[in-house]
Design a protein around this motif. Sequence first.
Motif, short mmCIF file in Angstrom:
data_model
loop_
_atom_site.label_atom_id
_atom_site.label_comp_id
_atom_site.label_asym_id
_atom_site.label_seq_id
_atom_site.Cartn_x
_atom_site.Cartn_y
_atom_site.Cartn_z
N LYS A 69 28.80 70.91 26.29
CA LYS A 69 28.89 71.98 27.31
C LYS A 69 27.57 72.73 27.42
O LYS A 69 27.15 73.10 28.52
CB LYS A 69 30.03 72.94 26.95
CG LYS A 69 30.27 74.02 27.97
CD LYS A 69 31.44 74.89 27.54
CE LYS A 69 31.71 75.99 28.54
NZ LYS A 69 32.84 76.82 28.13
N LYS A 70 26.89 72.95 26.30
CA LYS A 70 25.60 73.65 26.32
C LYS A 70 24.51 72.82 26.97
O LYS A 70 23.69 73.33 27.72
CB LYS A 70 25.18 74.02 24.89
CG LYS A 70 25.99 75.14 24.29
CD LYS A 70 25.54 75.43 22.87
CE LYS A 70 26.44 76.46 22.22
NZ LYS A 70 26.09 76.68 20.81
N TYR A 79 34.40 67.32 34.39
CA TYR A 79 35.42 66.53 33.68
C TYR A 79 36.41 67.39 32.91
O TYR A 79 37.16 66.90 32.07
CB TYR A 79 34.76 65.52 32.74
CG TYR A 79 34.19 64.35 33.51
CD1 TYR A 79 34.99 63.27 33.83
CD2 TYR A 79 32.87 64.36 33.94
CE1 TYR A 79 34.50 62.21 34.56
CE2 TYR A 79 32.35 63.31 34.68
CZ TYR A 79 33.17 62.24 34.99
OH TYR A 79 32.67 61.19 35.71
N THR A 80 36.42 68.67 33.19
CA THR A 80 37.38 69.57 32.57
C THR A 80 38.50 69.86 33.57
O THR A 80 38.23 70.09 34.74
CB THR A 80 36.70 70.90 32.18
OG1 THR A 80 35.61 70.63 31.32
CG2 THR A 80 37.66 71.82 31.46
N LYS A 81 39.74 69.78 33.11
CA LYS A 81 40.84 70.08 34.01
C LYS A 81 41.73 71.15 33.41
O LYS A 81 41.88 71.27 32.20
CB LYS A 81 41.65 68.82 34.33
CG LYS A 81 42.40 68.24 33.16
CD LYS A 81 43.19 67.03 33.59
CE LYS A 81 43.90 66.43 32.40
NZ LYS A 81 44.72 65.29 32.79
N GLN A 82 42.28 71.94 34.28
CA GLN A 82 43.18 73.00 33.86
C GLN A 82 44.57 72.43 33.65
O GLN A 82 45.05 71.62 34.45
CB GLN A 82 43.21 74.10 34.93
CG GLN A 82 43.91 75.35 34.50
CD GLN A 82 43.77 76.44 35.54
OE1 GLN A 82 44.02 76.19 36.71
NE2 GLN A 82 43.37 77.62 35.13
#
Length: 92
Positions: A69-70, A79-82
């Motif tokens: 992430k950094k 590519y992040t999903k809630q």
Amino acid sequence: MSKMELLAKIELLNKYEAMMEELKTEADRVRDSIKAEMEAREVEELIAGHYIVRYTSVLSNRFDSTSFKKVLPDLYKAYTKQVASRRFTISA
């Protein structure tokens, strides 16, 4: 379900959860004593009756999402999903 029935169920749940915690603590104590015995014997596998007990080292590779992430925040976000879930809590 009446308020009295609901209260009785909550109290029963609290009682069972306390019992489970006690049993988990006792099971952990027994598990730790078996591990200690295996370490004292310097073995990774132990046969006791029809049981085979193994206490082995395991190596695994895990994705370091914090570092990723950094370094690549946009790709991380792409590519992040809630995910929605429901939480059950009881407060006194």
